[in-house]
Scaffold this motif. Structure first.
Motif, PDB file in Angstrom:
ATOM      1  N   LEU A  60       0.853  -1.351   0.059  1.00  0.00           N
ATOM      2  CA  LEU A  60       0.017   0.073  -0.018  1.00  0.00           C
ATOM      3  C   LEU A  60       0.887   1.179   0.055  1.00  0.00           C
ATOM      4  O   LEU A  60       0.740   2.201  -0.575  1.00  0.00           O
ATOM      5  N   MET A  61       1.976   1.125   0.535  1.00  0.00           N
ATOM      6  CA  MET A  61       3.098   2.418   0.764  1.00  0.00           C
ATOM      7  C   MET A  61       3.346   2.721  -0.673  1.00  0.00           C
ATOM      8  O   MET A  61       3.567   3.781  -1.053  1.00  0.00           O
ATOM      9  N   SER A  62       3.593   1.598  -1.525  1.00  0.00           N
ATOM     10  CA  SER A  62       4.178   1.720  -2.908  1.00  0.00           C
ATOM     11  C   SER A  62       3.017   2.439  -3.825  1.00  0.00           C
ATOM     12  O   SER A  62       3.426   2.967  -4.838  1.00  0.00           O
ATOM     13  N   TRP A  63       1.717   2.487  -2.997  1.00  0.00           N
ATOM     14  CA  TRP A  63       0.718   2.820  -4.181  1.00  0.00           C
ATOM     15  C   TRP A  63       0.494   4.485  -3.796  1.00  0.00           C
ATOM     16  O   TRP A  63      -0.521   5.049  -4.181  1.00  0.00           O
ATOM     17  N   ARG A  64       1.314   5.027  -3.005  1.00  0.00           N
ATOM     18  CA  ARG A  64       0.875   6.426  -2.360  1.00  0.00           C
ATOM     19  C   ARG A  64       0.896   7.453  -3.591  1.00  0.00           C
ATOM     20  O   ARG A  64      -0.001   8.433  -3.570  1.00  0.00           O
ATOM     21  N   THR A  65       1.801   7.432  -4.604  1.00  0.00           N
ATOM     22  CA  THR A  65       1.793   8.299  -5.684  1.00  0.00           C
ATOM     23  C   THR A  65       2.396   7.478  -6.808  1.00  0.00           C
ATOM     24  O   THR A  65       2.905   6.363  -6.874  1.00  0.00           O
ATOM     25  N   SER A  66       2.049   8.029  -7.959  1.00  0.00           N
ATOM     26  CA  SER A  66       2.549   7.564  -9.193  1.00  0.00           C
ATOM     27  C   SER A  66       4.069   7.303  -9.169  1.00  0.00           C
ATOM     28  O   SER A  66       4.460   6.099  -9.709  1.00  0.00           O
ATOM     29  N   GLU A  67       4.770   8.244  -8.728  1.00  0.00           N
ATOM     30  CA  GLU A  67       6.235   7.862  -8.619  1.00  0.00           C
ATOM     31  C   GLU A  67       6.780   6.643  -7.863  1.00  0.00           C
ATOM     32  O   GLU A  67       7.268   5.749  -8.223  1.00  0.00           O
ATOM     33  N   THR A  68       5.938   6.526  -6.480  1.00  0.00           N
ATOM     34  CA  THR A  68       6.442   5.588  -5.592  1.00  0.00           C
ATOM     35  C   THR A  68       5.988   4.107  -6.126  1.00  0.00           C
ATOM     36  O   THR A  68       6.810   3.116  -5.977  1.00  0.00           O
ATOM     37  N   LEU A  69       4.880   4.127  -6.838  1.00  0.00           N
ATOM     38  CA  LEU A  69       4.371   3.115  -7.329  1.00  0.00           C
ATOM     39  C   LEU A  69       5.303   2.343  -8.544  1.00  0.00           C
ATOM     40  O   LEU A  69       5.868   1.253  -8.477  1.00  0.00           O
ATOM     41  N   TRP A  70       5.530   3.160  -9.575  1.00  0.00           N
ATOM     42  CA  TRP A  70       6.359   2.634 -10.584  1.00  0.00           C
ATOM     43  C   TRP A  70       8.092   2.678 -10.134  1.00  0.00           C
ATOM     44  O   TRP A  70       8.573   1.678 -10.705  1.00  0.00           O
ATOM     45  N   ARG A  71       8.352   3.104  -9.089  1.00  0.00           N
ATOM     46  CA  ARG A  71       9.582   3.012  -8.726  1.00  0.00           C
ATOM     47  C   ARG A  71       9.607   1.722  -7.867  1.00  0.00           C
ATOM     48  O   ARG A  71      10.751   0.934  -8.018  1.00  0.00           O
ATOM     49  N   SER A  72       8.624   1.509  -7.416  1.00  0.00           N
ATOM     50  CA  SER A  72       8.598   0.065  -6.689  1.00  0.00           C
ATOM     51  C   SER A  72       8.598  -1.065  -7.441  1.00  0.00           C
ATOM     52  O   SER A  72       9.318  -2.161  -7.255  1.00  0.00           O
ATOM     53  N   GLU A  73       8.201  -0.985  -8.631  1.00  0.00           N
ATOM     54  CA  GLU A  73       8.158  -2.026  -9.830  1.00  0.00           C
ATOM     55  C   GLU A  73       9.485  -2.041 -10.283  1.00  0.00           C
ATOM     56  O   GLU A  73       9.846  -3.189 -10.700  1.00  0.00           O
ATOM     57  N   LEU A  74      10.077  -0.946 -10.381  1.00  0.00           N
ATOM     58  CA  LEU A  74      11.446  -1.003 -11.075  1.00  0.00           C
ATOM     59  C   LEU A  74      12.523  -1.518 -10.093  1.00  0.00           C
ATOM     60  O   LEU A  74      13.468  -1.962 -10.478  1.00  0.00           O
ATOM     61  N   GLU A  75      12.178  -1.472  -8.909  1.00  0.00           N
ATOM     62  CA  GLU A  75      13.311  -2.002  -7.714  1.00  0.00           C
ATOM     63  C   GLU A  75      13.004  -3.786  -7.942  1.00  0.00           C
ATOM     64  O   GLU A  75      14.123  -4.564  -7.674  1.00  0.00           O
ATOM     65  N   ARG A  76      11.890  -4.230  -8.338  1.00  0.00           N
ATOM     66  CA  ARG A  76      11.609  -5.407  -8.518  1.00  0.00           C
ATOM     67  C   ARG A  76      12.129  -6.211  -9.711  1.00  0.00           C
ATOM     68  O   ARG A  76      12.875  -7.028  -9.839  1.00  0.00           O
ATOM     69  N   ASN A  77      12.145  -5.171 -10.646  1.00  0.00           N
ATOM     70  CA  ASN A  77      12.586  -5.709 -12.200  1.00  0.00           C
ATOM     71  C   ASN A  77      13.431  -4.459 -12.771  1.00  0.00           C
ATOM     72  O   ASN A  77      12.471  -3.904 -13.565  1.00  0.00           O
ATOM     73  N   PRO A  78      14.376  -3.890 -12.627  1.00  0.00           N
ATOM     74  CA  PRO A  78      15.029  -2.906 -13.231  1.00  0.00           C
ATOM     75  C   PRO A  78      14.685  -2.756 -14.912  1.00  0.00           C
ATOM     76  O   PRO A  78      14.756  -1.535 -15.296  1.00  0.00           O
ATOM     77  N   LYS A  79      14.700  -3.607 -15.372  1.00  0.00           N
ATOM     78  CA  LYS A  79      14.523  -3.853 -16.895  1.00  0.00           C
ATOM     79  C   LYS A  79      12.980  -3.907 -17.246  1.00  0.00           C
ATOM     80  O   LYS A  79      12.642  -4.053 -18.367  1.00  0.00           O
ATOM     81  N   GLU A  80      12.001  -3.478 -16.567  1.00  0.00           N
ATOM     82  CA  GLU A  80      10.583  -3.682 -16.626  1.00  0.00           C
ATOM     83  C   GLU A  80      10.178  -2.455 -17.569  1.00  0.00           C
ATOM     84  O   GLU A  80      10.047  -1.068 -16.679  1.00  0.00           O
ATOM     85  N   TYR A  81      10.572  -2.317 -18.744  1.00  0.00           N
ATOM     86  CA  TYR A  81      10.401  -0.863 -19.641  1.00  0.00           C
ATOM     87  C   TYR A  81       9.158  -0.270 -19.471  1.00  0.00           C
ATOM     88  O   TYR A  81       9.074   0.969 -19.600  1.00  0.00           O
ATOM     89  N   ARG A  82       7.954  -1.065 -19.453  1.00  0.00           N
ATOM     90  CA  ARG A  82       6.760  -0.689 -19.207  1.00  0.00           C
ATOM     91  C   ARG A  82       6.520   0.022 -18.013  1.00  0.00           C
ATOM     92  O   ARG A  82       6.049   1.377 -18.170  1.00  0.00           O
ATOM     93  N   ALA A  83       7.024  -0.124 -16.867  1.00  0.00           N
ATOM     94  CA  ALA A  83       7.029   0.738 -15.624  1.00  0.00           C
ATOM     95  C   ALA A  83       7.797   2.007 -16.047  1.00  0.00           C
ATOM     96  O   ALA A  83       7.608   2.996 -15.392  1.00  0.00           O
ATOM     97  N   LEU A  84       8.887   1.578 -16.502  1.00  0.00           N
ATOM     98  CA  LEU A  84       9.658   2.779 -16.818  1.00  0.00           C
ATOM     99  C   LEU A  84       9.136   3.929 -17.526  1.00  0.00           C
ATOM    100  O   LEU A  84       9.494   5.034 -17.295  1.00  0.00           O
ATOM    101  N   LEU A  85       8.402   3.450 -18.617  1.00  0.00           N
ATOM    102  CA  LEU A  85       7.538   4.455 -19.396  1.00  0.00           C
ATOM    103  C   LEU A  85       6.851   5.098 -18.695  1.00  0.00           C
ATOM    104  O   LEU A  85       6.574   6.474 -18.930  1.00  0.00           O
ATOM    105  N   HIS A  86       6.044   4.562 -17.679  1.00  0.00           N
ATOM    106  CA  HIS A  86       5.099   5.141 -16.946  1.00  0.00           C
ATOM    107  C   HIS A  86       5.634   6.200 -16.193  1.00  0.00           C
ATOM    108  O   HIS A  86       5.139   7.059 -15.728  1.00  0.00           O
ATOM    109  N   LEU A  87       6.922   5.841 -15.631  1.00  0.00           N
ATOM    110  CA  LEU A  87       7.505   6.762 -14.593  1.00  0.00           C
ATOM    111  C   LEU A  87       7.985   8.060 -15.514  1.00  0.00           C
ATOM    112  O   LEU A  87       7.823   9.096 -15.013  1.00  0.00           O
ATOM    113  N   ALA A  88       8.449   7.688 -16.889  1.00  0.00           N
ATOM    114  CA  ALA A  88       8.795   8.834 -17.643  1.00  0.00           C
ATOM    115  C   ALA A  88       7.793   9.664 -17.827  1.00  0.00           C
ATOM    116  O   ALA A  88       7.891  10.872 -17.823  1.00  0.00           O
ATOM    117  N   ASN A  89       6.665   9.231 -18.172  1.00  0.00           N
ATOM    118  CA  ASN A  89       5.330  10.038 -18.342  1.00  0.00           C
ATOM    119  C   ASN A  89       4.914  10.964 -17.237  1.00  0.00           C
ATOM    120  O   ASN A  89       4.451  12.010 -17.279  1.00  0.00           O
TER     121      ASN A  89
END
Length: 279
Positions: free
Chosen positions: A104-133
């Protein structure tokens, strides 16, 4: 978002799970109990759209309904030990509370959400694209540019990333880097309609309105599905008092997915100027 080429073909997995669900339901009804067969079928059928036994990024909620089937299956097959099974279920649920709180803490903001996914998988380019947007929408241009570049390094086959990055540089007044992105876009996708859209944005910022119009018309002729092509052509038509042409372009924009709300407003303006306010 682009499909992940690493995924196992989903249709085959879904059909297999559906077949297993039918066989399990029939077999359980004959050899076990109808209730157990129901819960087993429930588990497999709801699992089919997920096509995985493990939570996928940002989609762990898809497992809620399959898990309900698994719980029902356990309770229905262990009727003699139902009290023990319920106690184990309560304890396991309590043990999951810390993990749920962290999630739930990772869902606080868009940035924390996508960063948490990238911590699990740094090469998850779709999460990285969401973070860039997210960075681009938040005005964090340098962070957005860095994230877009990482997406292109991982997955250069997605044209929208080139367009987003080029427009980001143009919004910062950096025509040189935008031109560099345009050239890379051309090398990877020489026939893509959005290539003309980015060229139009670049030459328009350089003050060449007519060339920008030609590029936008080229994108439209190539069948671009990007509403920005038709909205920009409509704006030019409105500035030149060609209201009916503007309305036609805006109707094209609204025929595509994710048309901006601005298109509806401009269409109202165009129809009003054309004397068709009742439309």
């Amino acid at each position: 978002l682009p499909p992940d080429p690493r995924n196992v073909p989903g249709l085959l997995v879904k059909l297999t799970l559906l077949g297993v669900a039918i066989a399990a339901a029939v077999g359980s009804s004959v050899f076990l109990k109808p209730r157990a067969g129901f819960w087993l079928a429930w588990f497999l059928i709801w699992l089919a759209p997920v096509s995985t036994l493990l939570p996928v990024p940002i989609a762990d909620h898809h497992l809620y309904l399959p898990v309900a089937g698994a719980v029902g299956l356990v309770l229905s097959t262990l009727q003699r030990f139902r009290g023990l099974a319920l106690a184990a279920l309560v304890l396991s649920t309590a043990a999951c509370f810390p993990f749920s709180a962290a999630r739930l803490m990772s869902w606080r903001t868009s940035e924390t959400l996508w960063r948490s996914e990238l911590e699990r998988n740094p090469k998850e380019y779709r999460a990285l694209l969401h973070l860039a947007n997210h960075y681009a929408d938040s005005g964090k241009a340098e962070d957005a540019a860095e994230a877009y570049e990482k997406v292109l390094a991982l997955y250069p086959s997605w044209p929208q990333t080139f367009l987003n990055l080029g427009n980001l540089y143009l919004s910062q007044g950096d025509a040189g880097r935008a031109a560099s992105v345009l050239e890379r876009f051309r090398l990877h996708h020489p026939e893509h309609p959005d290539l003309a859209l980015l060229r139009a944005s670049l030459v328009f910022q350089q003050g060449n309105r007519e060339e920008a119009r030609r590029e936008l018309e080229l994108a439209a002729e190539q069948g671009s599905t990007n509403p920005a092509v038709y909205v920009n052509l409509a704006k030019m038509a409105l500035e030149e008092n060609r209201s009916l042409d503007a309305a036609s372009r805006l109707e094209q924009a609204l025929s595509h997915r994710e048309a901006p709300a601005e298109a509806y407003f401009l269409l109202t303006v165009a129809l009003n100027h054309a004397g068709r306010w009742k439309d």
